[in-house]
Design a protein around this motif. Structure first.
Motif, short mmCIF file in Angstrom:
data_model
loop_
_atom_site.label_atom_id
_atom_site.label_comp_id
_atom_site.label_asym_id
_atom_site.label_seq_id
_atom_site.Cartn_x
_atom_site.Cartn_y
_atom_site.Cartn_z
N ALA A 457 66.34 -59.79 70.08
CA ALA A 457 65.96 -61.09 70.45
C ALA A 457 64.61 -61.12 70.55
O ALA A 457 63.73 -60.30 70.71
N GLN A 458 64.23 -62.55 70.48
CA GLN A 458 62.70 -62.90 70.46
C GLN A 458 62.49 -64.39 71.30
O GLN A 458 63.41 -65.10 71.09
N ALA A 459 61.56 -64.49 71.81
CA ALA A 459 61.13 -65.75 72.57
C ALA A 459 59.68 -66.13 72.62
O ALA A 459 58.90 -64.98 72.83
N GLY A 460 59.27 -67.18 72.84
CA GLY A 460 58.19 -67.50 72.85
C GLY A 460 57.73 -68.76 73.41
O GLY A 460 58.39 -69.65 73.22
N ALA A 461 56.49 -68.89 74.05
CA ALA A 461 56.12 -70.42 74.47
C ALA A 461 54.64 -70.34 74.43
O ALA A 461 53.67 -69.50 74.90
N THR A 462 54.14 -71.59 74.16
CA THR A 462 52.75 -71.92 73.91
C THR A 462 52.37 -73.20 74.64
O THR A 462 53.06 -74.19 74.20
N VAL A 463 51.31 -73.27 75.51
CA VAL A 463 51.01 -74.61 76.19
C VAL A 463 49.66 -74.69 75.57
O VAL A 463 48.66 -73.81 75.33
N PHE A 464 49.34 -76.06 75.24
CA PHE A 464 48.17 -76.47 74.57
C PHE A 464 47.71 -77.87 75.21
O PHE A 464 48.58 -78.62 75.80
#
Length: 615
Positions: A457-464
């Motif tokens: 499993a993998q997850a990611g989040a990026t705010v810009f």
């Protein structure tokens, strides 16, 4: 939908992402071994503080992308717009920045069109067959790459030769009487290596102007791509490399029609485009490989001709020569310094410009799991003075499962030759706008990536958040002028889960809130977009994938709105033998009618089948 509301909702979704998490290719799970060439420090993917999407040749092959445009579109935060399939003008926008603010590198050499209105790159003709990897670096990268990298960088690496002597050949036939084929041969030994390849495509195509509006004339497309790459291993561990890429394409398109949707309708128009890019580089290591010296000479050239009813109606030519030196000094395991100088000479339509740049980058690793990067660059233009840009970034492996990233950077873009020399005679002007200034930007992003202990499993989040000032646009009072301010902010999510050794699902989503200084949403920019990919690779000769792509509604320049759309594609491969592969693709499975640009059509249900030989 406010940015804060979207941020909260997407953060919750990211925390729950293992339920729809990403099936990652074996190569892509080893982030500590993937080198990001666009970082200019040869950092691994776990050391780069900037947000970057990496699209490998394996992914391109698995999803059946014939054009680089479609592969790049799979990266979250990227928006593409094409004025009709099969050769229609195609643009790439990163996080709301304009397409002219995307710097495109081919093996490290800029290939943006110097003769274009804004100096952008037309992705319509770039075939994937010779591409090894595509890196999409998001946010301002001018400290690394100078002008034009104000919104982001698309860095393309062509395929390298493999050990021994070998090659491949393929051919495929599909809808719209489309044929695509090619062959390559290459090899490597202790002395050096080489690879030569050729790819061609021809199709009757579809009408560029949407057939749904009564346009029945098909607009064809033909292209040829030649690629060469080679290197010599010299004494004292020196290395000489050279690359060359040539493309010749002819695309039919439709005519201006003031009363039609999108002001386009059937007509006898065509464009011919020839492009050439290449570089020669020499690596010279010194002091037991602690100091690597890289000397590069690069060149790119684009020639375009338009024809109406068989007669030439427009022509443009531009070329760019790049001279670069970079020294990379590894002080010790914790400290690395890169420094260098560049010169870029650009010519377009009997006008020219020059930019000289000096840069310095510093990497500091106070502990093994923390990488800090900083840099500064000064670019001196022959017309618009000097500009200094800076950036800082950090990547921290908080645990074996969690990676944190953060970056802040500045960008600038000198006005294109066209913008700085254009005289708007119908505006009553007799000379170009003498007050034109470079565009500038400033942005930051914060990201987190998580991998499960078992790697499934993998997850990611990026705010810009990004702000761009002095945006250049057309004005009836000054021709081209600095008249716009743009703010863009949002969030990008990725996730996936490997259910079994042969079944996995991956997904990405981007929310982008991009507005001009008056609070108006940017045209051709959807707030919501995303992909879902289901990969199937059971034991045996058969494998395949399902790609579902969603593009939300987006504003038109005419004041209306383009409808949202969802498209489903299927790809499959069957190994007849160890060296013979049968492959097939079905595009737009449910025959969705949609437009990427108002008035321009896209293919309905279509497909192709082909055979690939490896020897």
């Amino acid at each position: 939908m406010s940015f804060k509301t979207a941020l909260l909702g997407m953060t919750i979704l990211a925390m729950a992402a293992p339920a729809l998490a990403q099936a990652i290719d074996t190569e892509e799970t080893k982030l500590d071994t993937v080198i990001v060439s666009g970082s200019r420090l040869d950092q691994t993917a776990t050391e780069v503080g900037s947000s970057v999407s990496i699209i490998s040749a394996e992914t391109i092959d698995k999803l059946g992308f014939d054009f680089a445009l479609d592969a790049i579109a799979s990266a979250p935060g990227v928006t593409i717009n094409q004025s009709g399939s099969f050769g229609g003008n195609a643009t790439v926008r990163i996080r709301g920045a304009s397409s002219d603010q995307t710097l495109v590198l081919m093996d490290g050499v800029p290939i943006n069109d110097p003769s274009g209105t804004g100096g952008g790159y037309n992705f319509a003709y770039l075939d994937t067959e010779n591409i090894e990897r595509i890196e999409v670096l998001k946010g301002p990268q001018s400290t690394l790459w100078g002008s034009d990298a104000i919104g982001g960088v698309v860095a393309i690496t062509t395929k390298r030769p493999e050990d021994g002597l070998g090659g491949s050949a393929f051919g495929e036939y599909g809808s719209f009487n489309t044929f695509r084929g090619g062959a390559s041969i290459g090899g490597a030994n202790d002395t050096g290596d080489f690879r030569i390849a050729a790819t061609g495509m021809t199709t009757d195509g579809i009408s560029k102007a949407d057939e749904a509006n009564g346009n029945t004339e098909k607009d064809g497309y033909d292209s040829t791509t030649l690629s060469a790459r080679g290197g010599l291993n010299l004494p004292s561990q020196m290395r000489l490399d050279g690359t060359l890429l040539y493309s010749d394409a002819t695309s039919e398109y439709d005519s201006y029609s003031g009363g039609a949707q999108g002001s386009t309708a059937d007509g006898d128009e065509s464009t011919e485009s020839d492009s050439l890019s290449g570089n020669l580089s020499l690596k010279v290591p010194l002091f037991d490989d602690r100091l690597e010296n890289l000397f590069v000479v690069g060149y790119s050239d684009i020639t375009r001709k338009n024809f109406t009813d068989g007669a030439q109606s427009y022509a443009a030519e531009g070329d760019r020569a790049v001279y670069r030196y970079q020294g990379t000094f590894t002080v010790n395991a914790a400290n690395k310094l890169a420094f260098g100088a560049e010169r870029e000479d650009t010519t377009a339509n009997d006008s020219d410009s020059t930019i000289d740049g000096l840069f310095a980058l510093y990497e500091y690793k106070p502990v093994e799991k923390l990488t800090l990067t900083g840099g500064v660059r000064v670019d001196d233009t022959d017309t618009f003075g000097s500009k200094t840009t800076g950036r800082v970034a950090a990547a921290y492996s908080a645990t074996d499962q969690v990676l944190l990233r953060a970056s802040w950077g500045q960008g600038f873009k000198a006005p294109s030759i066209f913008q700085s020399t254009y005289v708007c005679s119908f505006c009553g002007l007799t000379e170009p706008n003498a007050n034109l200034k470079p565009e500038t930007s400033e942005a930051y992003d914060l990201g987190v990536e998580w991998n499960s202990l078992d790697g499934r499993a993998q997850a990611g989040a990026t705010v810009f958040h990004q702000e761009t000032e002095n945006m250049i646009d057309f004005s009836y009072t000054a021709g081209y002028d600095n008249i716009a301010f743009v703010t863009s902010e949002g969030i990008e999510l990725t996730g996936g889960y490997q259910f079994t050794n042969w079944l996995g699902v991956s997904a990405n989503y981007a929310y982008i809130d991009a507005e001009d200084g008056n609070g108006n949403a940017l045209v051709r920019m959807p707030e919501h977009s995303g992909d879902v990919t289901v990969s199937l690779d059971p034991d045996g000769p058969l494998s395949g994938a399902v790609l579902v792509r969603y593009n939300g509604e987006e504003p038109n320049s005419s004041g209306g709105t383009l409808d949202s759309w969802t498209r489903v594609d299927l790809t499959g491969r069957y190994d007849l033998t160890d060296s013979v592969e049968l492959f097939a693709r079905i595009e737009n499975l449910f025959d969705e009618h949609y437009q990427e640009v108002l008035g321009y059509g896209t293919p309905g249900l279509s497909g192709s089948v082909g055979l690939r030989l490896r020897y």
